[in-house]
Design a protein around this motif. Structure first.
Motif, PDB file in Angstrom:
ATOM      1  N   GLN A  78    -108.305  -7.628  75.467  1.00  0.00           N
ATOM      2  CA  GLN A  78    -107.341  -7.091  74.498  1.00  0.00           C
ATOM      3  C   GLN A  78    -106.554  -8.221  73.830  1.00  0.00           C
ATOM      4  N   HIS A  79    -106.117  -9.194  74.618  1.00  0.00           N
ATOM      5  CA  HIS A  79    -105.310 -10.303  74.122  1.00  0.00           C
ATOM      6  C   HIS A  79    -106.072 -11.112  73.063  1.00  0.00           C
ATOM      7  N   HIS A  80    -107.342 -11.386  73.288  1.00  0.00           N
ATOM      8  CA  HIS A  80    -108.139 -12.216  72.384  1.00  0.00           C
ATOM      9  C   HIS A  80    -108.449 -11.529  71.059  1.00  0.00           C
ATOM     10  N   GLU A  81    -108.305 -10.223  70.990  1.00  0.00           N
ATOM     11  CA  GLU A  81    -108.544  -9.503  69.735  1.00  0.00           C
ATOM     12  C   GLU A  81    -107.551  -9.909  68.653  1.00  0.00           C
ATOM     13  N   ARG A  82    -106.433 -10.472  69.032  1.00  0.00           N
ATOM     14  CA  ARG A  82    -105.381 -10.830  68.087  1.00  0.00           C
ATOM     15  C   ARG A  82    -105.681 -12.103  67.305  1.00  0.00           C
ATOM     16  N   SER A  92    -113.466 -19.321  76.283  1.00  0.00           N
ATOM     17  CA  SER A  92    -112.262 -18.759  75.674  1.00  0.00           C
ATOM     18  C   SER A  92    -112.291 -18.940  74.164  1.00  0.00           C
ATOM     19  N   ASP A  93    -112.640 -20.136  73.705  1.00  0.00           N
ATOM     20  CA  ASP A  93    -112.657 -20.412  72.266  1.00  0.00           C
ATOM     21  C   ASP A  93    -113.690 -19.579  71.521  1.00  0.00           C
ATOM     22  N   ARG A  94    -114.810 -19.317  72.144  1.00  0.00           N
ATOM     23  CA  ARG A  94    -115.884 -18.556  71.501  1.00  0.00           C
ATOM     24  C   ARG A  94    -115.846 -17.073  71.864  1.00  0.00           C
ATOM     25  N   LYS A  95    -114.835 -16.670  72.622  1.00  0.00           N
ATOM     26  CA  LYS A  95    -114.682 -15.277  73.075  1.00  0.00           C
ATOM     27  C   LYS A  95    -115.934 -14.819  73.829  1.00  0.00           C
TER      28      LYS A  95
END
Length: 182
Positions: free
Chosen positions: A64-68, A28-31
């Protein structure tokens, strides 16, 4: 002798489950959605609050959420794990630090910093000898939001030789694993 074997098997299961929890956080942290996905069984359910449903759909939402976010960091507490044969329950405390992408306002750029205190309440299942998440629930305790100007966020760091984290496989953790020094 049988008690020792059961004890060792329980310790091994607890360690494997803890590694799955940490693997998800790093992903999650590193996408790194492949790393995140590897923490779940294919038919798992994820209840993240804003998202609740099958893990296959969760990753469409997460993309989509992580793009923010410019930055994401999970600070994980020790998980409390209860193993019962091929099923386990884990509760893991987490501080989630998020930095939204900066926005231009008047004459400067500001970024929203969000701190979330939450718990991951998970049901793990061991299938084909592998522990993975079958059901994940995120339980929120509190949320703090604050706007920070870019000048304050990077003050004193401009021109420095500090290594900054990246939300990609360009991050230092991947480079060091591949044998690079920095």
């Amino acid at each position: 002798m049988n008690e020792d074997r059961e004890f060792i098997e329980t310790l091994k299961s607890e360690r494997e489950i803890a590694k799955v929890i940490m693997r998800y956080a790093r992903g999650s942290d590193r996408k790194d959605f492949d790393l995140m996905r590897s923490a779940y069984h294919e038919d798992a359910i994820d209840n993240h609050g804003p998202f609740n449903g099958p893990v296959k759909t969760y990753f469409e939402w997460a993309d989509q959420h992580h793009e923010r976010y410019d930055m994401l960091m999970h600070i994980m507490g020790n998980p409390h794990i209860e193993v019962e044969k091929d099923v386990a329950f884990a509760e893991t405390y987490c501080l989630l630090l998020q930095r939204m992408k900066a926005e231009r306002t008047y004459n400067s750029e500001v970024a929203l910093h969000i701190t979330i205190a939450c718990r991951y309440v998970d049901r793990f299942e061991k299938r084909d000898g592998v522990w993975k998440i079958a059901v994940r629930n995120v339980v929120y305790e509190w949320v703090k939001k604050e706007w920070v100007s870019e000048e304050v966020a990077r003050e004193g760091l401009a021109g420095s030789k500090l290594a900054f984290g990246k939300r990609s496989k360009d991050d230092m953790v991947y480079r060091v694993r591949d044998g690079q020094r920095s």
